[in-house]
Design a protein around this motif. Sequence first.
Motif: not given
Length: 297
Positions: A124, A183, A186-187, A189, A200
């Motif tokens: 993450t 990850w 997450e990038q 989002t 994620p």
Amino acid sequence: MRIVSLLPAATDIVAVLGKLPDLVGRTHECDWPPGEIEHVPVVTRAEFDPDALSSREISEAVGGAAHGGSSLYALDSDRLAELAPDVVLTQDLCDVCAVSYRRVSEAVRTLDGGPLVVSLEPATLDGVLDCLRQVGDVLGVPDRADAEIAALRKRLNAVRPQTTKPRVVALEWLDPVWPAGHWVPEQITLAGGEPLLAEPGEHTRPVEWDAVVEARPDVLLLLPCGFPPERTLAEAAALETRPGWADLPAVRAGRVWVLDGPAYFNRPGPRVVRGAEILAAVFHGDGAGARRLTSPK
């Protein structure tokens, strides 16, 4: 302290922490920062020439899946011994994309002095930043690591989602189709998108092309692992012949983007923060840092 990095992301971290003068060995794929590491001896090689093979052929050569077979890397154990490292930075996240922790441990077992082997295994964004602290502690620069982490978190916090929220598919391999996990969701989002086909922290698996068609993404990101944008552009043409390609909302809107996967998305190093910033520009701005593959219909 003599450092050998067997992971391009670890070399990025060593650079950010100001320890490049102590780097005595690296992989053949370590390419950042340019102009500052070319003189460092190389201790790995590719098992075959990936430039001579298609994505499908590479996948088949490593066991039928881009993250599930034999490694693309071979380790020069004799050269590693000559360099006499105090610290060896490696990983246990992917046995294909870099030399594994197990193989490194076997290689250093016979070395005099027993160098410290440090395995980096982030899944993450928080894990990526934690690796900076982990390496900073090992290399004796914990304060520098904390300062760099704070600066990177400040940049991440500045990537503000917009009111629109495009639905996004990111592909880290094109044949077979492989959603980008770990990850990358997450990038997406953080940049104001809704990631599809991967969660994620997830270590993904290949999916059928139908899964992409059924997801109907508003934005399609092409960021293959290990491919520079030029290579991705060359291989992306094959996607255009797949059933349902022309009907994808991302294709019809001209929102298929080619990005530099190794620099900003595939490697768990500090430049993933820049990757989130690039995605914000792709989703809501001018697309700086990316190349548009398609034009609006």
